[in-house]
Write an enzyme that holds these catalytic residues in place. Structure first.
Site, PDB file in Angstrom:
ATOM      1  N   ARG A   1       0.857  -1.503  -0.198  1.00 33.31           N
ATOM      2  CA  ARG A   1      -0.150   0.038   0.165  1.00 33.31           C
ATOM      3  C   ARG A   1       1.043   1.220   0.330  1.00 33.31           C
ATOM      4  NH1 ARG A   1      -5.444  -0.544   1.298  1.00 33.31           N
ATOM      5  NH2 ARG A   1      -5.847   1.591   0.521  1.00 33.31           N
ATOM      6  N   SER A   2       0.825   2.034   0.842  1.00 32.65           N
ATOM      7  CA  SER A   2       1.610   3.284   0.401  1.00 32.65           C
ATOM      8  C   SER A   2       2.614   3.512   1.253  1.00 32.65           C
ATOM      9  CB  SER A   2       0.736   4.662   1.618  1.00 32.65           C
ATOM     10  OG  SER A   2      -0.595   5.082   1.401  1.00 32.65           O
ATOM     11  N   ALA A   3       3.059   2.877   1.417  1.00 38.12           N
ATOM     12  CA  ALA A   3       4.728   1.850   2.157  1.00 38.12           C
ATOM     13  C   ALA A   3       5.849   2.422   0.047  1.00 38.12           C
ATOM     14  CB  ALA A   3       5.066   0.712   2.465  1.00 38.12           C
TER      15      ALA A   3
ATOM     16  N   LYS B   1       4.673   5.018  -1.662  1.00 37.93           N
ATOM     17  CA  LYS B   1       5.060   6.159  -2.207  1.00 37.93           C
ATOM     18  C   LYS B   1       6.463   6.424  -1.713  1.00 37.93           C
ATOM     19  CE  LYS B   1       0.510   7.965  -0.501  1.00 37.93           C
ATOM     20  NZ  LYS B   1      -0.346   6.693  -0.406  1.00 37.93           N
TER      21      LYS B   1
END
Length: 398
Positions: free
Chosen positions: A78-80, A82
């Site tokens: 997921r947002s890791a 980014k």
């Protein structure tokens, strides 16, 4: 409980914490890796991959369709993602191909519409662009189309004056980064990451999963458990709950920029390149990536010291207009704080909704990666990841 892998002398507390996560925090399948000064110190994995029942036809899987987590099992983070995407823009800046203080419209002229002329590249990375939502959310099919997604972001008016405040760009961050990379390099961010980051470092990490690697990816399943007490103390719980429940709030709208949000186990979702939300990595791939930001790993270093200082210099701090908690951001990275506790004040990295976490701490030389298939409601400070971070701190004598 069979835990596989190794820990270097002195890092035994990390193994103990990893075991407790399975015993007390509902962990199902997970891995953790830690590098120190570019050398692997922790490499642990345990549990099950939670693959589809249909995949068990060869007799190697359990009756519930599960299979053992392997050394090379990868997971949606997921947002890791980014943090990996941020490195692309920082590397382009480091190479002189991208000016962080230039308007985004300098590289992407169509973006300047609706009052976005003053949005800087820096604002994309520090979540100050004022574009966390889309007035018309994208379908999963539209979100996976780089052209369509870029057009939607370019047509969106900011919800606050760019540069004046900050709020987490949960999904739009990825389309902003991806189109900037395309305009500067002619390649999409997933392709650029494969060629310039994952390839040279030998990382098991993808933004846009190749078909040949699909068999390695574990299935996500929801697990329940307590929220981390530190985060509850740091924020008004009722306000956060209300923000997520209100369909008109920036919180709800930011996470609904893709509606409905795709099933994370869907091969089409995994194959798309969404640099805010669907990176896939092993724990080692995530930790090795962060190790290469702060020092050489087998002779390869991504960021020089000056760029590391840029990445972790505070750019945004205080109440987050989307997450409704106090957050701190550098350039593309969350910084150590109550909402995103890392190892020490100088650490920088990024969590992923549901549990995953990657970060680096230049002062200690530590790089950390944790992936799990036990998806939780936590956005920033998952208690399983935090237990492992505390164990690393203990191993270092902190």
């Amino acid at each position: 409980m069979d835990v596989h892998g190794t820990v270097a002398e002195g890092f035994e507390p990390v193994r103990d914490a990893f075991v407790r996560n399975f015993q007390a925090l509902g962990e199902r399948g997970a891995a953790v890796a830690v590098y120190r000064d570019g050398v692997k110190a922790v490499d642990l994995w345990a549990g099950t991959k939670y693959v589809d029942r249909a995949d068990g036809a060869d007799g190697t899987h359990g009756a519930d369709g599960s299979a053992p987590w392997q050394r090379d099992t990868a997971q949606v983070v997921r947002s890791a993602t980014k943090g990996v995407a941020a490195a692309v823009l920082l590397l382009l800046h480091q190479r002189g191909e991208l000016d962080l203080d230039a308007p985004v419209g300098h590289y992407w002229p169509e973006f300047k519409a609706h009052g976005k002329e003053k949005v800087l590249v820096r604002h994309v990375l520090n979540h100050r662009a004022g574009l966390p939502v889309l007035d018309r959310p994208l379908t999963p099919q539209e979100a996976a189309d780089p052209r369509r997604a870029a057009e939607a972001v370019a047509a969106q008016a900011p919800v606050w004056e760019p540069g004046t405040d900050h709020g987490y760009h949960a999904l739009t961050y990825g389309w902003l980064v991806d189109e900037l990379v395309r305009r500067v390099t002619g390649r999409g961010s997933g392709e650029w990451i494969a060629d310039e980051i994952a390839g040279p470092l030998g990382l098991d990490l993808w933004v846009g999963l190749p078909d040949a690697q699909a068999h390695r990816v574990g299935r996500v399943g929801r697990v329940d458990g307590p929220e981390p007490a530190g985060v509850l103390r740091a924020r008004p719980k009722r306000a956060v709950t209300e923000a997520y429940a209100d369909p008109d709030s920036l919180t709800r709208r930011a996470f609904a920029a893709i509606t409905p949000f795709p099933d994370q186990n869907d091969p089409a979702f995994r194959a798309a390149a969404l640099p805010a939300a669907n990176g896939i990595a092993t724990a080692d791939g995530l930790a090795r990536f962060y190790a290469s930001l702060i020092g050489p790993v087998d002779g390869v270093r991504l960021l020089d010291a000056a760029t590391v200082d840029l990445a972790r210099a505070e750019e945004s701090a205080g109440p987050d207009r989307v997450l409704v908690v106090g957050t701190r951001f550098g350039l593309g990275y969350m910084l150590h704080g109550s909402a995103s506790p890392f190892l020490a004040p100088g650490s920088f990295g990024h969590p992923g909704r549901g549990g995953s976490l990657g970060f680096a701490d230049p002062e200690t030389g530590i790089a950390f990666g944790y992936v799990t298939n036990g998806f939780r409601r936590t956005v920033t400070a998952d208690p399983r990841a935090q237990a492992l971070v505390r164990a690393v701190r203990s191993a270092l004598g902190g």
